[in-house]
Design an enzyme around this catalytic site. Structure first.
Site, PDB file in Angstrom:
ATOM      1  CD  GLU A  49       5.447  16.396   8.916  1.00 39.21           C
ATOM      2  OE1 GLU A  49       5.438  17.054   7.869  1.00 39.21           O
ATOM      3  OE2 GLU A  49       5.570  16.918  10.046  1.00 39.21           O
ATOM      4  CD  GLU A  62       0.806  18.080   7.052  1.00 36.04           C
ATOM      5  OE1 GLU A  62       1.672  18.981   7.199  1.00 36.04           O
ATOM      6  OE2 GLU A  62       0.470  17.321   7.975  1.00 36.04           O
TER       7      GLU A  62
END
Length: 448
Positions: A166, A355
């Site tokens: 991220e 995720e």
């Protein structure tokens, strides 16, 4: 409802991150990270929580691997703490830190669990932050140096690699909103940081290829589908711009070798133009083996001329949805639409969901069980949409559930529980939740 079966080589995993679970923040020669500094600064984290102990995974990894084995986890995605390897970010190597990850990796393999390593999940060595952190282009070279040590020591036994987790969150929350480490609030800095994060990804991939490592490498982005609030052209354009800033700003350089035009135009209007050597985009866009993303929710966006960017969240739509404990809407179709978008716009890449999961208030009931039925429903609904995308031709290869353990949820401290395993943060006792037993069945049956 008919049974849902996934492809026979589908990888069922779960994921964690070093700072969120390891603890042992100053043991065995580990250096200070920006999250150590940030969490030790009063006012930054809910209830003054820190990751000093977290789940104490550093001392309890054997127990945690036993739990993974009991659930039947096929692959475990974890991150390496850079300051455990290089306490100052560069220079002197800390052998004890390296040995921990060797022990962890070997024990996973002995238990038939495929290790998947994230090189950077937000815990930059503080000593490098003191030199400018990710705003300083030199950090990309320090990252390459660190990556080389990890590749040399673990490259021949780890089949799946993620350079970054991220980068969009590091850039936005860490350097523009300032609610994550290192707590900087400056738009220009956040854009320079985003570029350097991507550049360091490219440099690591190049090195990985030069070292002839027989494994797969990609990057994990944070992505959600951005829906227009209505069919009006201005709402559609607003949603496209919003997705460009949050998603394509990372997807396009990595997969197409350029930044999205509408985003560049907006920043130019704000007086910000990125300048960097022209070779950077060539480096950033080297071929990767898969594109990975973390997905939890979806966005609904409306045109809003009063907002600085020209758009804002469509709250009247958002308030109609059920939400998780994070306040994020539950909209499983968003995962399907996102998978289809990646497949369509980026040339049918191999995709990994790195995720996906949900935070709910879980408590141990009087019967001794943790009956987290909402989480099970969430996972079932999202996996149903993932399967639907596979049926429609998307090359989805793996799914990593976030998270194995309840853990330190960044600025929220220990108040948000994402685990399929409950952790009592006073005693550090682990207990598999109903969702963990449900996931065990999913893995065993390759579906549900």
């Amino acid at each position: 409802m008919s049974k849902i079966t996934f492809p026979k080589d589908f990888i069922w995993g779960s994921a964690t991150a070093a700072y969120q679970i390891e603890g042992a923040y100053n043991e065995d020669g580990k250096g200070e990270s920006i999250w150590d500094r940030f969490s030790h600064t009063p006012g930054n984290i809910a209830d003054g929580h820190t990751g000093d102990v977290a789940c104490d995974h550093y001392h309890r990894y054997e127990e945690d691997i036993k739990i993974m084995k009991e659930i039947g986890i096929k692959s475990y995605r974890f991150s390496i703490s850079w300051p455990r390897i290089f306490p100052e970010g560069t220079g002197k190597l800390n052998q004890k830190g390296l040995d921990f990850y060797k022990r962890l990796t070997n024990l996973l393999l002995e238990n038939g669990i495929m290790p998947a390593i994230t090189l950077y999940h937000w815990d930059l060595p503080q000593k490098l932050q003191d030199k400018g952190g990710w705003k300083n282009r030199d950090t990309t070279d320090y990252f390459t140096e660190y990556s080389e040590v990890i590749f040399k020591n673990l490259g021949d036994i780890v089949p799946i690699w993620f350079t970054h987790n991220e980068p969009g969150v590091v850039s936005l929350l860490g350097h523009f909103l300032g609610i994550h480490a290192p707590g900087i609030k400056d738009l220009r800095t956040s854009l320079e940081v985003s570029h350097n994060l991507l550049l360091s990804h490219g440099k690591a991939v190049k090195l990985f290829r030069e070292m002839n490592i027989d494994a797969q490498i990609g990057i994990a982005l944070n992505l959600s589908y951005h829906y227009p609030a209505s069919e009006k052209a201005e709402d559609i354009e607003a949603a496209e711009l919003s997705f460009s800033l949050a998603g394509r700003w990372y997807l396009d350089p990595v997969l197409k070798g350029r930044y999205p035009e509408n985003a560049l135009k907006l920043y130019k209007k704000k007086g910000i133009e990125l300048s960097f050597p022209e070779d950077d985009l060539k480096l950033i866009s080297q071929p990767i083996d898969f594109i990975a993303f973390n997905n939890y929710s979806s966005e609904f966006i409306k045109y809003d001329p009063s907002s600085e960017s020209g758009f804002s969240p469509a709250n009247s739509i958002l308030e109609k949805f059920e939400k998780t404990d994070m306040g994020w809407i539950i909209y499983p179709e968003g995962l399907y639409d996102l998978l289809m978008l990646l497949d369509r716009d980026y040339g049918k890449p191999n995709i990994v969901i790195s995720e996906n999961g949900a935070a709910f208030k879980d408590e141990i009931g009087s019967n001794g069980k943790i009956e987290d039925t909402k989480r099970i429903q969430y996972l079932k609904d999202y996996l149903t949409q993932a399967h639907r995308a596979i049926q429609d031709g998307v090359n989805l290869k793996a799914y990593y559930l976030w998270s194995l353990l309840d853990n330190f949820e960044w600025a929220y401290g220990y108040n948000k529980r994402f685990g399929i395993v409950h952790v009592n943060f006073d005693t550090l006792e682990r207990k598999i939740k109903d969702s963990g037993y449900w996931y065990k069945e999913v893995i065993k049956n390759n579906g549900f």
